[in-house]
Design a protein around this motif. Structure first.
Motif, PDB file in Angstrom:
ATOM      1  N   ALA A 243       0.839  -1.210   0.000  1.00  0.00           N
ATOM      2  CA  ALA A 243       0.000   0.000   0.000  1.00  0.00           C
ATOM      3  C   ALA A 243       0.868   1.251   0.000  1.00  0.00           C
ATOM      4  O   ALA A 243       0.562   2.241  -0.674  1.00  0.00           O
TER       5      ALA A 243
ATOM      6  N   THR B 291       1.087   4.098  -2.978  1.00  0.00           N
ATOM      7  CA  THR B 291       0.912   5.503  -2.615  1.00  0.00           C
ATOM      8  C   THR B 291       2.056   6.362  -3.117  1.00  0.00           C
ATOM      9  O   THR B 291       1.840   7.398  -3.750  1.00  0.00           O
TER      10      THR B 291
ATOM     11  N   LEU C 128      -2.542  10.028  -1.445  1.00  0.00           N
ATOM     12  CA  LEU C 128      -3.397   9.581  -0.341  1.00  0.00           C
ATOM     13  C   LEU C 128      -4.686   8.950  -0.856  1.00  0.00           C
ATOM     14  O   LEU C 128      -5.140   7.918  -0.341  1.00  0.00           O
TER      15      LEU C 128
ATOM     16  N   GLY D 145      -3.811   5.592  -2.696  1.00  0.00           N
ATOM     17  CA  GLY D 145      -3.343   4.652  -1.682  1.00  0.00           C
ATOM     18  C   GLY D 145      -4.474   4.170  -0.797  1.00  0.00           C
ATOM     19  O   GLY D 145      -4.524   2.998  -0.394  1.00  0.00           O
ATOM     20  N   TYR D 146      -5.409   5.056  -0.488  1.00  0.00           N
ATOM     21  CA  TYR D 146      -6.555   4.700   0.342  1.00  0.00           C
ATOM     22  C   TYR D 146      -7.469   3.720  -0.399  1.00  0.00           C
ATOM     23  O   TYR D 146      -7.942   2.730   0.181  1.00  0.00           O
TER      24      TYR D 146
ATOM     25  N   SER E 185      -5.872   0.427  -0.404  1.00  0.00           N
ATOM     26  CA  SER E 185      -5.964  -0.160   0.935  1.00  0.00           C
ATOM     27  C   SER E 185      -7.354  -0.741   1.193  1.00  0.00           C
ATOM     28  O   SER E 185      -7.492  -1.776   1.873  1.00  0.00           O
TER      29      SER E 185
ATOM     30  N   VAL F  60      -0.095   4.023   4.237  1.00  0.00           N
ATOM     31  CA  VAL F  60      -0.341   5.053   3.221  1.00  0.00           C
ATOM     32  C   VAL F  60       0.332   6.361   3.620  1.00  0.00           C
ATOM     33  O   VAL F  60       0.969   7.031   2.804  1.00  0.00           O
TER      34      VAL F  60
END
Length: 436
Positions: free
Chosen positions: A166, A170, A194, A197-198, A201, A344
């Motif tokens: 992750a 990111t 962010l 990456g979120y 995730s 992240v």
């Protein structure tokens, strides 16, 4: 002749104000919420205080300087030091100490602004030359590199490939937006990193949605008021850890004012004056700390937006500040931020801390510092090793100077006392020509 689409005092239309204000808010958003996440403070308070600080900055600079004030990365290590680190839930152990230190920083800005107002600004340029400030900026980035990598790779002290993946998604997203994209998107690599990456995730199942379900739609940010939420106690440790960092942040402020002046075709060092912009920055930091927010600094991301859009209107900057203030009261939006995985945050930190370190190196290159000169080599070497190595000067059990603060102080002292200052200040190409 100005090339502005909207100049400093021009009023945008209603639609322009809304869209352009949100644009500036998104440009600063990623970095501004990242700092409190890293030091265990409230992202909502960071947003709220960024808006308040910006409005006061505009007022003090007579609505002539279209700058946005966001969370300062220079104070991450000092805040963690004086606050005693983080609890297991990621909150600060003693955030009150960090707030007291930040207030002291704001007052120091005010004192320096007063001196500049009375005596001019050239003296501060002599105290803070690139050979001192450049290596100290490198220390800020490199000193935090271990924190970034640990956040990216480890969960409860154990390596996790899932979480590291992750972090890699990111950081590579942020890199792609930095290099491959043009226009507005290129000024928001942290925010885009962010977001992507979120999402990744969520796909791999490492996001805990509990805070979102528990959050109210509208809520009050977690204020930290001195005398109410913590005991107001000034100690030498707090002052010695936090205040010396103004050596770097004041230099950063001057650099931003020079760059911003070039963008909007004005000389901000003369009008409204460096003393006013420094005072605005310092007051923003003081007011932020007074209610629980991190120290503030003018943001390069928003200067980048100004350069791209050629919209310099202070009304737009003020609009972005108001948007940030309003957003800070939306509980579920803040809860989403709280669910961002540590990996992240570590991923964007890898790039961001690296960029900070590289910007210090760039300062040395741009000013053509000659490292063939022994004086320059000595100053930079001592600053880097003391700062990154975590050296500590212990005066008593309760009084010590360490790390970045010690490196900054020693750098200033070495530059003041070592002979050959004039020769060392000659750019590298001129020295090579002279010696040939």
């Amino acid at each position: 002749m100005s090339n502005a689409v909207l100049d400093i005092k021009d009023k945008p239309t209603g639609l322009q104000l809304v869209t352009l204000s949100f644009q500036h808010m998104f440009a600063m958003f990623g970095s501004t919420i990242l700092v409190p996440q890293l030091v265990g403070l409230s992202p909502a308070i960071a947003l709220l205080t960024s808006g308040i600080a910006t409005l006061f900055f505009l007022l003090i600079t007579k609505f002539q300087v279209p700058a946005y004030l966001g969370s300062s990365f220079a104070f991450i290590a000092p805040i963690l030091l004086v606050a005693g680190g983080l609890n297991k839930d990621g909150t600060s152990v003693n955030p009150g100490h960090a707030m007291i230190g930040a207030m002291a920083v704001g007052l120091t800005y005010g004192i320096v602004a007063l001196i500049i107002w009375k005596s001019g600004y050239k003296w501060i340029m002599k105290i803070l030359p690139p050979i001192v400030v450049g290596p100290v900026i490198m220390v800020i980035g490199l000193g935090l590199s271990g924190t970034a990598v640990n956040m990216a790779m480890n969960v409860d002290g154990n390596y996790s490939f899932l979480h590291f993946s992750a972090a890699l998604v990111t950081v590579f997203t942020a890199i792609i937006f930095t290099i491959a994209f043009k226009g507005i998107l290129s000024t928001m690599p942290i925010l885009m990193g962010l977001i992507v990456g979120y999402i990744y995730s969520m796909i791999i199942g490492i996001v805990d949605y509990t805070p979102i379900a528990a959050a109210k739609f509208f809520t009050t940010p977690d204020f930290l008021i001195p005398g109410v939420h913590y005991e107001f106690e000034i100690t030498s440790k707090i002052l010695l850890a936090m205040v010396p960092i103004v050596i770097v942040t004041i230099s950063e402020h001057i650099g931003h004012q020079l760059v911003l002046g070039k963008v909007v075709e004005r000389d901000y060092i003369k009008e409204p004056g460096l003393h006013r912009s420094l005072l605005g920055d310092g007051l923003g930091t003081f007011l932020s700390a007074l209610i629980g927010g991190p120290p503030k600094t003018t943001y390069g991301e928003n200067i980048g937006v100004l350069a791209i859009t050629r919209v310099y209107s202070v009304y737009v900057i003020a609009g972005a500040a108001v948007v940030a203030i309003v957003l800070s009261f939306f509980g579920q939006a803040m809860a989403v931020i709280a669910t961002i995985p540590t990996a992240v945050l570590g991923g964007v930190s890898i790039l961001l801390f690296g960029i900070i370190a590289a910007s210090g190196l760039r300062m040395l290159v741009d000013n053509r510092i000659d490292f063939g000169n022994s004086r320059n080599l000595v100053i930079a070497s001592v600053i880097l090793v003391i700062g990154i190595g975590g050296a500590k000067f212990v005066i008593s059990e309760s009084l010590s100077v360490e790390g970045m603060a010690l490196a900054a102080i020693i750098g200033v002292l070495l530059n003041a006392i070592l002979p050959g200052k004039e020769e060392a200040a000659i750019p590298v190409q001129e020295n090579q020509h002279k010696n040939s």
